[in-house]
Design a protein around this motif. Structure first.
Motif, mmCIF file in Angstrom:
data_model
loop_
_atom_site.group_PDB
_atom_site.id
_atom_site.type_symbol
_atom_site.label_atom_id
_atom_site.label_comp_id
_atom_site.label_asym_id
_atom_site.label_seq_id
_atom_site.Cartn_x
_atom_site.Cartn_y
_atom_site.Cartn_z
ATOM 1 N N LEU A 185 0.818 -1.206 0.000
ATOM 2 C CA LEU A 185 0.000 0.000 0.000
ATOM 3 C C LEU A 185 0.853 1.257 0.000
ATOM 4 O O LEU A 185 1.938 1.287 0.600
ATOM 5 C CB LEU A 185 -0.913 0.015 1.223
ATOM 6 N N SER A 186 0.355 2.295 -0.637
ATOM 7 C CA SER A 186 0.993 3.600 -0.548
ATOM 8 C C SER A 186 0.695 4.205 0.815
ATOM 9 O O SER A 186 -0.457 4.242 1.247
ATOM 10 C CB SER A 186 0.468 4.519 -1.652
ATOM 11 N N LEU A 187 1.738 4.657 1.483
ATOM 12 C CA LEU A 187 1.572 5.294 2.791
ATOM 13 C C LEU A 187 1.869 6.785 2.696
ATOM 14 O O LEU A 187 2.275 7.421 3.668
ATOM 15 C CB LEU A 187 2.487 4.614 3.821
ATOM 16 N N ASP A 188 1.628 7.357 1.491
ATOM 17 C CA ASP A 188 1.915 8.765 1.251
ATOM 18 C C ASP A 188 0.933 9.687 1.962
ATOM 19 O O ASP A 188 1.218 10.869 2.133
ATOM 20 C CB ASP A 188 1.892 9.067 -0.256
ATOM 21 N N SER A 189 -0.238 9.170 2.324
ATOM 22 C CA SER A 189 -1.224 9.969 3.065
ATOM 23 C C SER A 189 -1.592 9.247 4.361
ATOM 24 O O SER A 189 -2.762 9.167 4.737
ATOM 25 C CB SER A 189 -2.473 10.204 2.204
ATOM 26 N N PHE A 190 -0.569 8.767 5.041
ATOM 27 C CA PHE A 190 -0.814 7.940 6.220
ATOM 28 C C PHE A 190 -1.482 8.729 7.336
ATOM 29 O O PHE A 190 -2.174 8.146 8.184
ATOM 30 C CB PHE A 190 0.498 7.325 6.713
ATOM 31 N N GLU A 191 -1.298 10.060 7.354
ATOM 32 C CA GLU A 191 -1.968 10.861 8.377
ATOM 33 C C GLU A 191 -3.479 10.730 8.276
ATOM 34 O O GLU A 191 -4.186 10.778 9.292
ATOM 35 C CB GLU A 191 -1.552 12.330 8.271
ATOM 36 N N ALA A 218 11.849 12.225 26.253
ATOM 37 C CA ALA A 218 11.955 12.895 24.966
ATOM 38 C C ALA A 218 10.650 13.630 24.708
ATOM 39 O O ALA A 218 9.567 13.091 24.929
ATOM 40 C CB ALA A 218 12.218 11.871 23.863
ATOM 41 N N VAL A 219 10.739 14.867 24.231
ATOM 42 C CA VAL A 219 9.565 15.690 23.993
ATOM 43 C C VAL A 219 9.458 15.999 22.502
ATOM 44 O O VAL A 219 10.427 16.447 21.880
ATOM 45 C CB VAL A 219 9.628 17.010 24.790
ATOM 46 N N VAL A 220 8.267 15.742 21.934
ATOM 47 C CA VAL A 220 8.022 15.952 20.511
ATOM 48 C C VAL A 220 6.762 16.800 20.374
ATOM 49 O O VAL A 220 5.768 16.561 21.061
ATOM 50 C CB VAL A 220 7.830 14.603 19.784
ATOM 51 N N VAL A 221 6.784 17.771 19.495
ATOM 52 C CA VAL A 221 5.606 18.596 19.203
ATOM 53 C C VAL A 221 5.145 18.269 17.786
ATOM 54 O O VAL A 221 5.930 18.329 16.832
ATOM 55 C CB VAL A 221 5.908 20.102 19.328
ATOM 56 N N LEU A 222 3.860 17.924 17.655
ATOM 57 C CA LEU A 222 3.279 17.569 16.368
ATOM 58 C C LEU A 222 2.243 18.613 15.957
ATOM 59 O O LEU A 222 1.499 19.132 16.793
ATOM 60 C CB LEU A 222 2.597 16.201 16.442
ATOM 61 N N GLY A 223 2.192 18.889 14.646
ATOM 62 C CA GLY A 223 1.201 19.811 14.124
ATOM 63 C C GLY A 223 -0.149 19.150 13.966
ATOM 64 O O GLY A 223 -0.348 17.983 14.309
ATOM 65 N N ALA A 224 -1.112 19.880 13.410
ATOM 66 C CA ALA A 224 -2.486 19.399 13.299
ATOM 67 C C ALA A 224 -2.588 18.125 12.481
ATOM 68 O O ALA A 224 -3.453 17.281 12.730
ATOM 69 C CB ALA A 224 -3.364 20.490 12.687
ATOM 70 N N SER A 225 -1.714 17.944 11.479
ATOM 71 C CA SER A 225 -1.731 16.732 10.658
ATOM 72 C C SER A 225 -0.723 15.705 11.151
ATOM 73 O O SER A 225 -0.387 14.753 10.443
ATOM 74 C CB SER A 225 -1.449 17.075 9.193
ATOM 75 N N ASN A 226 -0.237 15.900 12.391
ATOM 76 C CA ASN A 226 0.710 14.996 13.044
ATOM 77 C C ASN A 226 2.062 14.941 12.352
ATOM 78 O O ASN A 226 2.777 13.936 12.446
ATOM 79 C CB ASN A 226 0.113 13.588 13.184
ATOM 80 N N ARG A 227 2.429 16.020 11.676
ATOM 81 C CA ARG A 227 3.793 16.162 11.171
ATOM 82 C C ARG A 227 4.656 16.780 12.264
ATOM 83 O O ARG A 227 4.175 17.555 13.105
ATOM 84 C CB ARG A 227 3.820 17.031 9.915
ATOM 85 N N LEU A 228 5.936 16.467 12.230
ATOM 86 C CA LEU A 228 6.859 16.924 13.268
ATOM 87 C C LEU A 228 7.069 18.433 13.192
ATOM 88 O O LEU A 228 7.389 18.982 12.143
ATOM 89 C CB LEU A 228 8.198 16.200 13.106
ATOM 90 N N PRO A 282 8.629 -0.141 10.525
ATOM 91 C CA PRO A 282 9.298 -0.904 9.462
ATOM 92 C C PRO A 282 9.099 -0.291 8.081
ATOM 93 O O PRO A 282 9.960 -0.399 7.218
ATOM 94 C CB PRO A 282 8.647 -2.288 9.554
ATOM 95 N N SER A 283 7.943 0.362 7.852
ATOM 96 C CA SER A 283 7.658 1.026 6.583
ATOM 97 C C SER A 283 7.670 2.539 6.771
ATOM 98 O O SER A 283 7.159 3.050 7.767
ATOM 99 C CB SER A 283 6.289 0.600 6.030
ATOM 100 N N ARG A 284 8.248 3.243 5.810
ATOM 101 C CA ARG A 284 8.253 4.703 5.850
ATOM 102 C C ARG A 284 6.855 5.215 5.502
ATOM 103 O O ARG A 284 6.191 4.699 4.613
ATOM 104 C CB ARG A 284 9.272 5.262 4.864
ATOM 105 N N THR A 285 6.436 6.251 6.223
ATOM 106 C CA THR A 285 5.128 6.849 5.970
ATOM 107 C C THR A 285 5.281 8.349 5.749
ATOM 108 O O THR A 285 6.344 8.928 5.984
ATOM 109 C CB THR A 285 4.167 6.617 7.148
#
Length: 361
Positions: A68-74, A195-205, A222-225
């Protein structure tokens, strides 16, 4: 032998192969890849998406798919958390079965499901068969199998076969989550703190602090998204957004295991004052309260055996356990023998040492 007999023989051979995965000492990724080789032909699917999960909550925490394409995994993460569809992983689990086809759950009208309209059809598929991999009270993973639109819906025999395979895959994934070498977790690198991570509305870093970059690499899928970060962080963020809206969630935290055997706990909360829907996710090494029950479940202990083992870790002797759990002393001893056998130890001291090593302390 007729075609039906050939199919039955092939299905039985596939199930035997899946059953053997539990004792093969494989990683979760290797379990999925070998299961794919065994099941693709007999389940007659054209694509599959595999997931590990937090065994305590059943929340997905990784993804593997070569099809499957994971290009729009969000979008997939959003639908998984927010869409009230038929045959979701939580609904399948609550139903008492391990596998369900979307066509069957919707009585032949899969278009009723949002994910069918927004994901399955645009990708060229006509039906989805989902399975949850439960074992000893924990959900260790799950999968979604897809069929091309021109092949029709999944049949009853395929759903039943997936249900049988799911039970064995639960055991195989459970065994993957044991501490390496029965308890010797590699701690040469140590933990540098949360570890602290801040994610945007679409869960991008958006930003990181502390040892986040190293942890993101160690927890990578295991798969890049399209997210560019582990699925567990996006799932934690979406659960936090649901909580902020007053909607029910399994828990406010997600557990995920790194490839060195250590468990980590992710807590998420909406960033105060952010108008962009940003969420902060804090990831830290799991403490005993979170890690020990997971290791005990991974050893295959029943719920009662886990209660006995946890009391031993807290310093209780046989008499204390007997009193606290309202058991006869000889019943406690029977449970202890079973616990020792499943954990591969010969004494209480060895059991406590192994559990404490596995739990990170």
């Amino acid at each position: 032998m007729g075609s039906r007999g050939v199919r039955a023989a092939a299905a039985q051979q596939a199930i035997e192969g899946v059953r053997e995965l539990a004792g093969a000492g494989l990683t979760a990724e290797a379990v999925f890849r070998q299961a794919d080789e065994l099941l693709r032909e007999v389940l007659e699917y054209d694509a599959v998406c595999w997931h590990t999960a937090d065994p305590a909550t059943g929340l997905v925490n990784s993804v593997l798919s070569d099809d499957l394409s994971l290009d729009s995994f969000e979008d997939a993460v959003r639908l998984e958390v927010w869409a009230d569809d038929p045959a979701t992983f939580p609904k399948i689990r609550r139903s008492g079965v391990r596998a369900e086809a979307l066509s069957r759950a919707t009585e032949g009208r899969p278009e009723r499901a949002v994910r069918y309209r927004e994901q399955i059809v645009p990708a060229g598929f006509g039906d989805e068969l989902r399975a949850v991999f439960d074992a000893h009270g924990g959900m260790w993973g799950c999968a979604a199998f897809m069929r091309a639109a021109d092949r029709g819906h999944f049949l009853g025999r395929q759903r039943e076969l997936a249900d049988t395979a799911a039970r064995h895959l639960g055991n195989a994934l459970r065994s993957c989550h044991l501490p390496p070498d029965g308890g010797a977790v590699d701690r040469t690198g140590g933990d540098a703190g949360p570890a602290v991570v801040v994610l945007g509305a679409s869960n991008r870093l958006v930003g990181v602090s502390g040892p986040a970059e190293d942890l993101l690499a160690r927890l990578a899928d295991p798969s890049r998204t399209s997210l560019g970060l582990p699925t567990a962080f996006a799932m934690a963020a979406e659960q936090a957004r649901r909580t902020a809206c007053g909607l029910p969630v399994p828990q406010s935290k997600i557990r995920v295991q790194a490839d060195d055997g250590r468990w980590y706990v992710l807590h998420a909360s909406p960033l105060q004052g952010s108008a962009a829907g940003e969420v902060t996710v804090v990831a830290a090494a799991a403490g005993p309260a979170d890690a020990m029950p997971l290791y005990l479940s991974a050893y295959g202990l029943t719920a009662r055996e886990q209660e006995v083992a946890l009391l031993l870790v807290r310093g209780c002797d046989t008499r204390d356990v007997s009193r606290l759990l309202a058991m006869k002393p000889y019943t406690v001893q029977d449970h202890l023998k079973s616990v020792f056998a499943k954990a591969g130890v010969a004494s209480r001291r060895e059991l406590i040492a192994r559990i404490m090593l596995g739990g990170g302390h």
